[in-house]
Design a protein around this motif. Structure first.
Motif, PDB file in Angstrom:
ATOM      1  N   VAL A   1     -42.301 -59.391 -48.587  1.00 29.61           N
ATOM      2  CA  VAL A   1     -42.153 -58.050 -48.862  1.00 29.61           C
ATOM      3  C   VAL A   1     -41.402 -57.568 -49.924  1.00 29.61           C
ATOM      4  O   VAL A   1     -40.300 -58.151 -50.126  1.00 29.61           O
TER       5      VAL A   1
ATOM      6  N   GLN B   1     -50.319 -53.014 -51.091  1.00 22.78           N
ATOM      7  CA  GLN B   1     -49.676 -52.109 -50.549  1.00 22.78           C
ATOM      8  C   GLN B   1     -50.618 -51.673 -49.171  1.00 22.78           C
ATOM      9  O   GLN B   1     -51.774 -51.387 -49.385  1.00 22.78           O
TER      10      GLN B   1
ATOM     11  N   GLN C   1     -46.321 -51.464 -46.283  1.00 18.72           N
ATOM     12  CA  GLN C   1     -45.261 -52.032 -46.912  1.00 18.72           C
ATOM     13  C   GLN C   1     -46.169 -53.005 -48.149  1.00 18.72           C
ATOM     14  O   GLN C   1     -47.395 -52.876 -48.020  1.00 18.72           O
ATOM     15  N   LYS C   2     -45.363 -53.273 -49.087  1.00 21.73           N
ATOM     16  CA  LYS C   2     -45.810 -53.954 -49.986  1.00 21.73           C
ATOM     17  C   LYS C   2     -45.704 -55.354 -50.149  1.00 21.73           C
ATOM     18  O   LYS C   2     -44.613 -55.794 -50.054  1.00 21.73           O
ATOM     19  N   HIS C   3     -46.627 -56.125 -50.026  1.00 18.66           N
ATOM     20  CA  HIS C   3     -46.617 -57.601 -49.958  1.00 18.66           C
ATOM     21  C   HIS C   3     -46.906 -58.220 -51.116  1.00 18.66           C
ATOM     22  O   HIS C   3     -47.893 -57.895 -51.909  1.00 18.66           O
TER      23      HIS C   3
END
Length: 71
Positions: free
Chosen positions: A70, A46, A4-6
């Motif tokens: 996110v 990511q 996931q992209k944080h």
């Protein structure tokens, strides 16, 4: 766990600050990409790691930071 992209808000005042954030995150297994925007004071990571682990790692730099979510 899926990647996931944080997004994190991190107080950075110079290239040294962003370099420190990059260095600590690169040491983690599971971090794929790191994008830093000095103007917006944001860091996008990511990763397959949970957000709390990433936030804890960024805090080790001594920078004020918070988790946005996110993206």
């Amino acid at each position: 766990m899926a990647s996931q992209k944080h997004e994190f808000k991190v107080t950075m005042t110079c290239e040294g600050c962003s370099g420190a954030v990059t260095r600590v995150l690169k040491r983690l297994e599971g971090v794929e990409t790191i994008d830093i925007d000095m103007a917006k004071q944001t860091v996008h990571v990511q990763s397959t790691l949970p957000s709390d682990k990433l936030l804890e790692t960024i805090k080790k730099t001594g920078k004020e930071c918070s988790y946005v979510g996110v993206v």
